[in-house]
Design an enzyme around this catalytic site. Structure first.
Site, short mmCIF file in Angstrom:
data_model
loop_
_atom_site.label_atom_id
_atom_site.label_comp_id
_atom_site.label_asym_id
_atom_site.label_seq_id
_atom_site.Cartn_x
_atom_site.Cartn_y
_atom_site.Cartn_z
N LYS A 1 0.84 -1.20 0.00
CA LYS A 1 0.00 0.00 0.00
C LYS A 1 0.88 1.25 0.00
O LYS A 1 0.61 2.22 -0.72
CB LYS A 1 -0.94 -0.02 1.21
N ASP B 1 -11.25 2.31 3.36
CA ASP B 1 -11.49 0.87 3.17
C ASP B 1 -12.98 0.59 2.91
O ASP B 1 -13.33 -0.50 2.46
CB ASP B 1 -11.07 0.09 4.42
N GLN C 1 -4.84 -1.72 9.25
CA GLN C 1 -4.63 -3.04 8.66
C GLN C 1 -5.24 -4.11 9.57
O GLN C 1 -4.94 -4.18 10.75
CB GLN C 1 -3.12 -3.28 8.47
#
Ligand code: NDP
Length: 278
Positions: free
Chosen positions: A52, A119, A96
């Protein structure tokens, strides 16, 4: 011969487009920042986080790394996210997953401001998706829509079967396909006659989390097959939920693993970051 849908090439194309957009935003004085929070040092999570960060670098997004001790308390993590929610120069916040067992993932997801929820996991983002309002969309399903569209595959009016009903893949996938005017069935572990159900599909999306479970017996002749699964087989090679060799002769298009859905998830995360500032 089935069309092999090249997720690597399509994600590269999307990242190039985003790079251009970000350069234009920079010229207008707008710089995008993504806060990336990792708790502990699970090797798989570290690989995802590094990928990422690399994607951010390529596109021109500033990534702010928060590498936290495994022992951090839920309260401390919540406080950090609340601070980041307030910061005007932080546009996206990514935590995460998975988190250590002592931290409630749902609570953490709900703490992220829906305006920075790149997200697309916050209940408000999911609700907006359900009722067709603007909001961040979960990256893997959004990436699959891009794969289909950019491969010239018609969705409207098609029978679509999604196998899996998780909050991050199966459910948003079903809703997105519905939004694209497919007729959608979402199958799961309690579905009866799964093979027959899958055989109805013009577009079959496997997000079942079981290596090579979907064989040719599940696939209608000429169907499009999208494989979301990622696993390592006994030889440590990557494979999906679909038995590629067995399914390939039956379908008209298929995504490989690796190089299919996987690269799209990060591309769509980057897309959400760009949208967060727009
Ligand atoms: P989950 O384990 O959360 O969900 C799996 C779903 O499959 C559940 O809804 C479950 O049903 C259903 N299921 C399990 N066994 C069967 C069965 N025998 N028959 C029918 N349905 C079944 O997985 P995720 O949705 O998080 O992920 C799915 C796969 O996609 C995994 O392999 C994961 O690694 C991969 N993945 C890939 C990503 C990428 O970027 N390419 C991103 C995210 C995930 P029930 O609800 O009834 O238990």
């Amino acid at each position: 011969m089935a069309q092999v849908i090249d997720g690597k090439a399509i994600s590269a194309q999307i990242k190039e487009e985003l790079k251009e957009k970000v350069a234009k935003l920079k010229a207008e004085g707008k710089e995008i920042s993504l806060a990336v929070i990792q708790v502990g040092n699970d090797p798989a999570s570290s690989v995802y986080v590094n990928n990422k960060k690399k994607a951010c670098e390529f596109i021109g997004i500033r990534s702010l790394a928060y590498e936290l001790e495994e022992s951090i308390s839920e309260k401390e993590l919540v406080e950090l996210i609340e601070q980041l929610n307030e910061k005007e120069d932080v546009h996206g916040i990514l935590v995460q997953l998975p988190l250590p067992a002592h931290i409630d993932e749902d609570k953490i997801i709900k703490t992220i401001s829906p305006l920075k929820d790149v997200d697309g996991f916050h209940p408000q983002s999911v609700g907006a998706l359900c009722i067709g309002q603007k909001g961040f969309v979960s990256c893997t399903p959004a990436g699959i829509i891009q794969l289909l569209k950019r491969s010239g595959i018609e969705i409207a009016g098609k029978e679509c079967v999604v196998i899996g009903r998780s909050n991050i893949v199966g459910k948003p996938m079903g809703i997105l396909m519905l939004r694209e005017n497919a007729t959608v069935t979402i199958a799961h572990s309690k579905t009866k006659n799964l093979k027959e159900v899958c055989k109805r599909a013009d577009i079959l999306i496997a997000a079942v989390g079981k290596p090579k479970m979907i064989t040719g017996e599940y696939v209608k002749e000429g169907a499009v097959v999208i494989d979301v699964g990622i696993h390592r087989n006994e030889n440590n090679k990557l494979c999906g939920d679909v038995d590629y060799e067995d399914v390939y002769p039956h379908c008209s298009a298929i995504t490989p693993v690796p190089g299919g859905v996987g690269p799209m998830t990060i591309a769509m995360l980057m897309n959400n970051c760009v949208e967060s500032v727009q």
